[in-house]
Structures are given as structure tokens and as C-alpha cells.
Design a protein around this motif. Sequence first.
Motif, PDB file in Angstrom:
ATOM      1  N   HIS A  48      -6.278  30.709  74.881  1.00 12.66           N
ATOM      2  CA  HIS A  48      -4.839  30.818  73.798  1.00 12.66           C
ATOM      3  C   HIS A  48      -6.206  31.523  72.835  1.00 12.66           C
ATOM      4  O   HIS A  48      -6.481  32.338  71.682  1.00 12.66           O
ATOM      5  CB  HIS A  48      -4.085  30.322  73.210  1.00 12.66           C
ATOM      6  CG  HIS A  48      -2.824  30.490  74.191  1.00 12.66           C
ATOM      7  ND1 HIS A  48      -2.841  28.646  74.746  1.00 12.66           N
ATOM      8  CD2 HIS A  48      -2.221  31.333  74.698  1.00 12.66           C
ATOM      9  CE1 HIS A  48      -1.452  28.972  75.491  1.00 12.66           C
ATOM     10  NE2 HIS A  48      -1.285  30.000  75.568  1.00 12.66           N
ATOM     11  N   VAL A  49      -6.994  30.782  72.297  1.00 10.30           N
ATOM     12  CA  VAL A  49      -8.050  30.996  71.213  1.00 10.30           C
ATOM     13  C   VAL A  49      -8.658  31.909  71.473  1.00 10.30           C
ATOM     14  O   VAL A  49      -9.135  32.804  70.408  1.00 10.30           O
ATOM     15  CB  VAL A  49      -9.041  29.489  70.598  1.00 10.30           C
ATOM     16  CG1 VAL A  49     -10.001  29.946  70.173  1.00 10.30           C
ATOM     17  CG2 VAL A  49      -7.545  28.054  69.892  1.00 10.30           C
ATOM     18  N   LEU A  50      -9.283  31.642  72.317  1.00  5.59           N
ATOM     19  CA  LEU A  50     -10.263  32.687  72.748  1.00  5.59           C
ATOM     20  C   LEU A  50      -9.724  34.587  73.165  1.00  5.59           C
ATOM     21  O   LEU A  50     -10.461  35.349  72.499  1.00  5.59           O
ATOM     22  CB  LEU A  50     -11.388  33.121  74.292  1.00  5.59           C
ATOM     23  CG  LEU A  50     -11.954  31.436  74.522  1.00  5.59           C
ATOM     24  CD1 LEU A  50     -12.132  31.073  75.833  1.00  5.59           C
ATOM     25  CD2 LEU A  50     -13.147  31.493  73.534  1.00  5.59           C
ATOM     26  N   TRP A  51      -8.665  34.413  73.201  1.00  6.47           N
ATOM     27  CA  TRP A  51      -8.116  35.549  73.370  1.00  6.47           C
ATOM     28  C   TRP A  51      -7.707  36.115  71.806  1.00  6.47           C
ATOM     29  O   TRP A  51      -7.738  37.265  71.610  1.00  6.47           O
ATOM     30  CB  TRP A  51      -6.942  35.647  73.947  1.00  6.47           C
ATOM     31  CG  TRP A  51      -5.351  36.363  73.734  1.00  6.47           C
ATOM     32  CD1 TRP A  51      -5.297  38.181  74.052  1.00  6.47           C
ATOM     33  CD2 TRP A  51      -4.350  36.730  72.707  1.00  6.47           C
ATOM     34  NE1 TRP A  51      -4.392  38.573  73.827  1.00  6.47           N
ATOM     35  CE2 TRP A  51      -3.975  37.677  72.674  1.00  6.47           C
ATOM     36  CE3 TRP A  51      -4.286  35.939  71.514  1.00  6.47           C
ATOM     37  CZ2 TRP A  51      -3.195  38.038  72.022  1.00  6.47           C
ATOM     38  CZ3 TRP A  51      -3.085  36.072  70.535  1.00  6.47           C
ATOM     39  CH2 TRP A  51      -2.979  37.556  70.446  1.00  6.47           C
ATOM     40  N   ALA A  52      -7.397  35.302  70.951  1.00  4.30           N
ATOM     41  CA  ALA A  52      -6.996  35.207  69.720  1.00  4.30           C
ATOM     42  C   ALA A  52      -8.021  35.718  69.283  1.00  4.30           C
ATOM     43  O   ALA A  52      -8.593  37.300  68.605  1.00  4.30           O
ATOM     44  CB  ALA A  52      -6.670  33.810  69.502  1.00  4.30           C
ATOM     45  N   LYS A  54     -10.833  37.470  70.851  1.00  4.51           N
ATOM     46  CA  LYS A  54     -10.920  39.007  71.828  1.00  4.51           C
ATOM     47  C   LYS A  54      -9.925  39.685  71.305  1.00  4.51           C
ATOM     48  O   LYS A  54     -10.621  40.790  70.820  1.00  4.51           O
ATOM     49  CB  LYS A  54     -11.013  39.070  73.087  1.00  4.51           C
ATOM     50  CG  LYS A  54     -11.040  39.609  73.733  1.00  4.51           C
ATOM     51  CD  LYS A  54     -11.119  39.447  75.306  1.00  4.51           C
ATOM     52  CE  LYS A  54     -11.069  41.068  76.269  1.00  4.51           C
ATOM     53  NZ  LYS A  54     -10.612  40.783  77.251  1.00  4.51           N
ATOM     54  N   SER A  55      -8.973  39.699  70.694  1.00  3.91           N
ATOM     55  CA  SER A  55      -8.215  40.311  69.900  1.00  3.91           C
ATOM     56  C   SER A  55      -8.601  40.854  69.388  1.00  3.91           C
ATOM     57  O   SER A  55      -7.479  41.132  68.485  1.00  3.91           O
ATOM     58  CB  SER A  55      -6.921  40.258  70.031  1.00  3.91           C
ATOM     59  OG  SER A  55      -6.616  39.953  71.429  1.00  3.91           O
ATOM     60  N   GLY A  56      -9.437  40.255  67.984  1.00  6.25           N
ATOM     61  CA  GLY A  56      -9.664  40.784  66.590  1.00  6.25           C
ATOM     62  C   GLY A  56      -9.485  39.718  65.352  1.00  6.25           C
ATOM     63  O   GLY A  56      -9.756  40.371  64.340  1.00  6.25           O
ATOM     64  N   ALA A  57      -9.224  38.641  65.641  1.00  8.88           N
ATOM     65  CA  ALA A  57      -8.707  37.343  64.689  1.00  8.88           C
ATOM     66  C   ALA A  57     -10.122  36.811  64.250  1.00  8.88           C
ATOM     67  O   ALA A  57     -11.527  37.471  64.877  1.00  8.88           O
ATOM     68  CB  ALA A  57      -8.237  36.828  65.584  1.00  8.88           C
ATOM     69  N   ASP A  58     -10.375  37.224  62.774  1.00  9.01           N
ATOM     70  CA  ASP A  58     -11.815  36.737  62.076  1.00  9.01           C
ATOM     71  C   ASP A  58     -11.182  35.011  61.679  1.00  9.01           C
ATOM     72  O   ASP A  58     -12.200  34.738  62.650  1.00  9.01           O
ATOM     73  CB  ASP A  58     -11.859  37.026  60.722  1.00  9.01           C
ATOM     74  CG  ASP A  58     -11.615  38.793  61.341  1.00  9.01           C
ATOM     75  OD1 ASP A  58     -12.577  39.126  61.766  1.00  9.01           O
ATOM     76  OD2 ASP A  58     -10.260  39.275  60.194  1.00  9.01           O
ATOM     77  N   GLY A  59     -10.787  34.603  62.059  1.00  5.33           N
ATOM     78  CA  GLY A  59      -9.752  33.050  61.913  1.00  5.33           C
ATOM     79  C   GLY A  59      -8.755  32.748  62.665  1.00  5.33           C
ATOM     80  O   GLY A  59      -8.022  33.133  63.170  1.00  5.33           O
ATOM     81  N   VAL A  60      -8.749  31.079  63.811  1.00 10.49           N
ATOM     82  CA  VAL A  60      -7.638  30.482  64.483  1.00 10.49           C
ATOM     83  C   VAL A  60      -7.158  29.628  63.148  1.00 10.49           C
ATOM     84  O   VAL A  60      -8.338  28.861  63.527  1.00 10.49           O
ATOM     85  CB  VAL A  60      -8.146  30.279  65.847  1.00 10.49           C
ATOM     86  CG1 VAL A  60      -6.867  29.878  66.568  1.00 10.49           C
ATOM     87  CG2 VAL A  60      -8.177  31.870  66.127  1.00 10.49           C
ATOM     88  N   LEU A  61      -6.247  29.211  62.986  1.00 10.59           N
ATOM     89  CA  LEU A  61      -5.717  27.758  62.474  1.00 10.59           C
ATOM     90  C   LEU A  61      -4.623  27.704  63.445  1.00 10.59           C
ATOM     91  O   LEU A  61      -3.969  27.595  64.603  1.00 10.59           O
ATOM     92  CB  LEU A  61      -5.664  28.331  61.148  1.00 10.59           C
ATOM     93  CG  LEU A  61      -3.885  27.148  60.698  1.00 10.59           C
ATOM     94  CD1 LEU A  61      -5.321  25.963  59.811  1.00 10.59           C
ATOM     95  CD2 LEU A  61      -2.941  27.616  59.410  1.00 10.59           C
ATOM     96  N   LEU A  62      -4.839  25.879  63.929  1.00 12.80           N
ATOM     97  CA  LEU A  62      -4.240  24.734  64.730  1.00 12.80           C
ATOM     98  C   LEU A  62      -3.877  24.096  64.068  1.00 12.80           C
ATOM     99  O   LEU A  62      -3.885  23.580  62.806  1.00 12.80           O
ATOM    100  CB  LEU A  62      -5.142  24.443  66.155  1.00 12.80           C
ATOM    101  CG  LEU A  62      -5.100  25.204  67.082  1.00 12.80           C
ATOM    102  CD1 LEU A  62      -6.095  25.844  67.389  1.00 12.80           C
ATOM    103  CD2 LEU A  62      -5.457  24.004  67.884  1.00 12.80           C
ATOM    104  N   GLY A  63      -1.987  24.496  64.093  1.00  9.50           N
ATOM    105  CA  GLY A  63      -1.207  22.922  62.755  1.00  9.50           C
ATOM    106  C   GLY A  63      -0.773  22.266  64.293  1.00  9.50           C
ATOM    107  O   GLY A  63       0.407  23.092  64.762  1.00  9.50           O
ATOM    108  N   GLY A  64      -0.834  21.426  63.515  1.00 10.56           N
ATOM    109  CA  GLY A  64       0.644  20.147  64.817  1.00 10.56           C
ATOM    110  C   GLY A  64       1.284  19.072  63.343  1.00 10.56           C
ATOM    111  O   GLY A  64       0.769  18.798  61.814  1.00 10.56           O
ATOM    112  N   CYS A  65       1.135  17.746  63.767  1.00 13.49           N
ATOM    113  CA  CYS A  65       2.282  16.382  63.333  1.00 13.49           C
ATOM    114  C   CYS A  65       1.143  15.877  62.320  1.00 13.49           C
ATOM    115  O   CYS A  65       0.231  15.579  63.103  1.00 13.49           O
ATOM    116  CB  CYS A  65       3.352  16.402  63.748  1.00 13.49           C
ATOM    117  SG  CYS A  65       4.066  17.478  64.887  1.00 13.49           S
ATOM    118  N   HIS A  66       1.090  15.227  62.070  1.00 10.78           N
ATOM    119  CA  HIS A  66       0.269  14.363  61.605  1.00 10.78           C
ATOM    120  C   HIS A  66       0.211  12.936  62.592  1.00 10.78           C
ATOM    121  O   HIS A  66       1.080  12.894  63.345  1.00 10.78           O
ATOM    122  CB  HIS A  66       0.451  13.529  60.535  1.00 10.78           C
ATOM    123  CG  HIS A  66       0.792  14.347  59.273  1.00 10.78           C
ATOM    124  ND1 HIS A  66      -0.244  14.518  57.966  1.00 10.78           N
ATOM    125  CD2 HIS A  66       0.880  15.035  58.258  1.00 10.78           C
ATOM    126  CE1 HIS A  66      -0.229  14.987  57.466  1.00 10.78           C
ATOM    127  NE2 HIS A  66       0.918  15.607  57.014  1.00 10.78           N
TER     128      HIS A  66
END
Length: 134
Positions: A48-52, A54-66
Amino acid sequence: MFEPKIICFLCKWCTYAGADLAGTSRMKYKPNGVNIRFLCSSRVDPQHVLWAFKSGADGVLLGGCHPGDCHYQEGNYKTLRRVTLMKKMLQQLGIEDGRLRLEWISAAEGRKFAQTMDEFTEQIRALGPLKLEV
């Protein structure tokens, strides 16, 4: 001026709800992120991160529970281990590790979500556009 494109993979239970709180509370923050909801941050696959990217994202944020608050017991610990490995993998692909960020944001932390988006947008702006050779 360069406007970064950021893909945000967010846990449904915490960070996505925090983003929702920021929105319903009318908090102002940089509009550069596109939120994609996952049941758990551990369900975000490296593909998913690689897809982002490859699809033109300049950054990827992953957010989860503490840590300790994951609705699936230890999904966020799995996410932490996975992100550590992904950062090493991204470096080998020529992608700065600063373009991938992991944050623990609860449903009650709308302000933290807004601040994170502002900080991450400026961080990516400083890095400049991602120039991938595919």
C-alpha cells in the motif's frame, strides 16, 4: 509553491476518529492529506505504501492507536515493526525515510491530528517533490 501530496492510512478506531474530530471541531490544518481508513494500522501492507509513492504521493502517514490501546490487542506493535523495516526498504529504493511517518493518535486527539498534518506537510515541503524513476 510546491504543494505536497500526502496519503494517510488511518486506523478506523483511533486516528481516523481523531481526524474526524479535528474536522467536526473545525480545526484548521493543511489540506494536503487524503485519508484512507483501515480497520487497523497493522492492515496497511508495505505494498500500500509503495502504491502510494508510485501513484504520486510525496509523503505517507500511518496513524494508529496508542501502544496498549489497539482494538486488536497488538496490531500497532506489528505496525511499528513493519514501519521500521519499510523505512530501510524505502532508503534502498532512493526514497528518504522522512517521507514515511508513523503516529499514534487517539479518537480524542483531534488537535494532535491537526498538528501532525501541519508538521508533516511542512516536512515534506522541505524535502521537495518525490522524483521516482519507475
